[in-house]
Design an enzyme around this catalytic site. Structure first.
Site, PDB file in Angstrom:
ATOM      1  N   LYS A   1      54.484  17.068 -14.682  1.00  0.00           N
ATOM      2  CA  LYS A   1      53.891  18.419 -14.777  1.00  0.00           C
ATOM      3  C   LYS A   1      52.480  18.472 -14.208  1.00  0.00           C
ATOM      4  O   LYS A   1      52.085  19.455 -13.594  1.00  0.00           O
ATOM      5  CB  LYS A   1      53.908  18.901 -16.230  1.00  0.00           C
ATOM      6  CG  LYS A   1      53.092  18.047 -17.171  1.00  0.00           C
ATOM      7  CD  LYS A   1      53.752  17.892 -18.521  1.00  0.00           C
ATOM      8  CE  LYS A   1      54.822  16.836 -18.398  1.00  0.00           C
ATOM      9  NZ  LYS A   1      55.322  16.251 -19.597  1.00  0.00           N
TER      10      LYS A   1
ATOM     11  N   VAL B   1      58.798  20.888 -17.419  1.00  0.00           N
ATOM     12  CA  VAL B   1      58.418  22.056 -18.226  1.00  0.00           C
ATOM     13  C   VAL B   1      59.297  22.109 -19.466  1.00  0.00           C
ATOM     14  O   VAL B   1      60.484  22.417 -19.391  1.00  0.00           O
ATOM     15  CB  VAL B   1      58.571  23.369 -17.418  1.00  0.00           C
ATOM     16  CG1 VAL B   1      58.060  24.540 -18.233  1.00  0.00           C
ATOM     17  CG2 VAL B   1      57.837  23.275 -16.092  1.00  0.00           C
TER      18      VAL B   1
ATOM     19  N   LYS C   1      52.151  23.137 -17.904  1.00  0.00           N
ATOM     20  CA  LYS C   1      53.499  23.730 -17.901  1.00  0.00           C
ATOM     21  C   LYS C   1      53.404  25.233 -17.641  1.00  0.00           C
ATOM     22  O   LYS C   1      54.214  25.804 -16.912  1.00  0.00           O
ATOM     23  CB  LYS C   1      54.190  23.433 -19.236  1.00  0.00           C
ATOM     24  CG  LYS C   1      54.388  21.928 -19.459  1.00  0.00           C
ATOM     25  CD  LYS C   1      54.760  21.616 -20.898  1.00  0.00           C
ATOM     26  CE  LYS C   1      54.754  20.118 -21.163  1.00  0.00           C
ATOM     27  NZ  LYS C   1      54.856  19.751 -22.574  1.00  0.00           N
TER      28      LYS C   1
ATOM     29  N   GLY D   1      60.982  13.406 -25.467  1.00  0.00           N
ATOM     30  CA  GLY D   1      61.933  12.414 -25.977  1.00  0.00           C
ATOM     31  C   GLY D   1      62.878  11.981 -24.879  1.00  0.00           C
ATOM     32  O   GLY D   1      63.139  12.722 -23.917  1.00  0.00           O
TER      33      GLY D   1
END
Ligand code: HSE
Length: 442
Positions: free
Chosen positions: A107, A134, A207, A304
């Site tokens: 990003k 994003v 983002k 994650g």
């Protein structure tokens, strides 16, 4: 069946290992969907010997990620190194220049250089896909580039940082202060050892800068994002906001106004019961309003290994199936220059928290300064006393003390509220710097 799509991956941290795991374990169904195999053929990372729980013996190894990016043996270069400049950008430029498709989760690089990289990708007719950059696993880039294509955007906003949302959720749930919750979040691995980037709002701003371009067809302009973090929000702010029917979230908001586009990241009061208010914990959400679509909100995991790998693999699958889009949803040459709206021209309601000297006339001075700026007050709350006191109710106090008072304003200009607070500070009616939190109309 078409030839296999050959992939090179640079960066073998949590996400890189997650991508290899997904492409390996779900190889059959991915092949069935694409009608071709997707094969990882080569990798690059800082350390060859680190135990990542994956067998690297099957892949060619490159010490230099830029060399991998140009290698003739790959069709797609997956950049999972990170960082706005340095090796990540050099490798992505090398890949695009050599006609390799690129998939990235970076990003920061896109926030600073996205427009220029989009031009480069289009000049060699390759993909630059970045769904994972994003909001992790949330398919908002695909939604904006494809499903939203017929709409004019009115506003796009979201909870774009899981660390901040987790901290604010815990502060509300446990009535706990920021510092203690941050420490717990670090101990649990939900916040970085140096959390500045997340809690200061900069990660969310990266983002948002990308989302603004996708929503409004403008060049990416990260430098124009107004950024405030969550570090000054107190447990009492959250509690009082709750009493008044709001929750506090770190929102990124982009909105077209008469003077330009507002891009702002800051703590925000959102009405309790609105869909975004119910997004708690580490979850992210992105909401967009289109002139024909109306309101849409997508919620999911913003970080994650699994969720981020899911987005990276979806980007690779698009390339395998020949779905190559202009990176920013329209030819880069047709992107409009970004025209920033001045933050002082922002219009909305405000939550203002003041520590007021309990002396005759102190409150009258504050009310006078607000009136001078034509600011209309919606409610006044005296903290630690009866919450939700109506504006017409007498605020009875013990003399000689400091009182915490919260004001909620009707819609007003940011310039007006800043000027009023500056006068109030100069008057000496308050004992600490005023805190203000913007209210988003939803
Ligand atoms: N650190 C981010 C977050 C995830 O807390 O949401 C990666 O951008």
């Amino acid at each position: 069946m078409s030839k296999p799509l050959r992939v090179g991956i640079a960066g073998l941290g949590t996400v890189g290992a997650g991508v290899i795991d997904m492409l390996t374990r779900n190889a059959d169904l991915i092949e069935a969907r694409c009608a071709r195999k997707i094969e990882v053929v080569a990798v690059s990372a800082r350390s060859r010997n680190r135990d990542r729980g994956i067998d690297l013996g099957n892949y060619d190894w490159y010490d230099d990620c830029a060399e991998l990016a140009r290698a003739a043996e790959i069709d797609v270069f997956v950049e999972l190194i990170g960082g706005e400049d340095g090796p990540a950008k050099a490798a992505v430029e090398a890949a695009l220049g050599a006609g390799r498709h690129v998939v990235t989760a970076n990003k920061a690089m896109l926030a600073y250089h996205g427009t220029e990289l989009a031009h480069l990708a289009e000049s060699t007719s390759v993909a630059l896909n970045y769904e994972a950059a994003v909001a992790g696993g949330i398919p908002i880039v695909k939604t904006m580039r494809e499903s939203f294509a017929g709409n004019r955007a009115e506003r796009i906003y979201g909870i774009l940082n899981g660390t901040c949302n987790y901290i604010l959720t815990c502060m509300e749930r446990d009535r706990a202060d920021f510092a203690g919750v941050l420490k717990d979040a670090q101990d649990l691995g939900y916040a970085e050892a140096d959390p500045t980037f997340d809690i200061g709002g900069f990660d969310a701003a990266h983002k948002l800068a990308i989302l603004t371009s996708l929503a409004f067809g403008t060049e990416i302009d990260f430098g124009s994002v107004y950024v405030e973090g969550i570090e000054n929000i107190t447990a009492q702010d959250i509690q009082v906001a709750g009493e008044l029917g709001y929750k506090i979230k770190l929102l990124g908001v982009a909105l077209e106004t008469d003077t330009g586009i507002e891009q702002r990241v800051h703590p925000t009061l959102v009405p309790a019961g609105s869909p975004i208010a119910d997004v708690d914990g580490v979850f992210n959400a992105v909401a967009v309003t289109g002139d024909f679509l109306g309101d849409l909100m997508i919620e999911g995991q913003g970080a994650g290994a699994g969720a981020t790998a899911s987005s990276v693999v979806a980007d690779i699958v698009d390339i395998a199936m020949g779905r190559i889009m202009p990176p920013l949803g329209r030819p880069a040459s047709s992107l409009k220059p970004y025209t920033p709206a001045r933050m002082r021209a922002h219009e909305g309601g405000y939550y203002v928290a003041l520590d007021v000297h309990d002396r005759p006339g102190a409150f009258a001075e504050i009310a006078q300064r607000m009136a001078e700026q034509n600011i209309s007050l919606k409610s006044i709350v005296q903290r630690g006393s009866n919450l939700g006191v109506d504006i017409d109710t007498d605020l009875r106090q013990e003399p000689g003390e400091t009182r915490s008072v919260v004001l909620i304003t009707h819609d007003t200009l940011e310039k007006s509220i800043r000027d009023a607070l500056s006068s109030i500070e100069k008057d000496g009616a308050i004992t600490a710097t005023p805190r203000m939190v913007r209210i988003e109309r939803l």
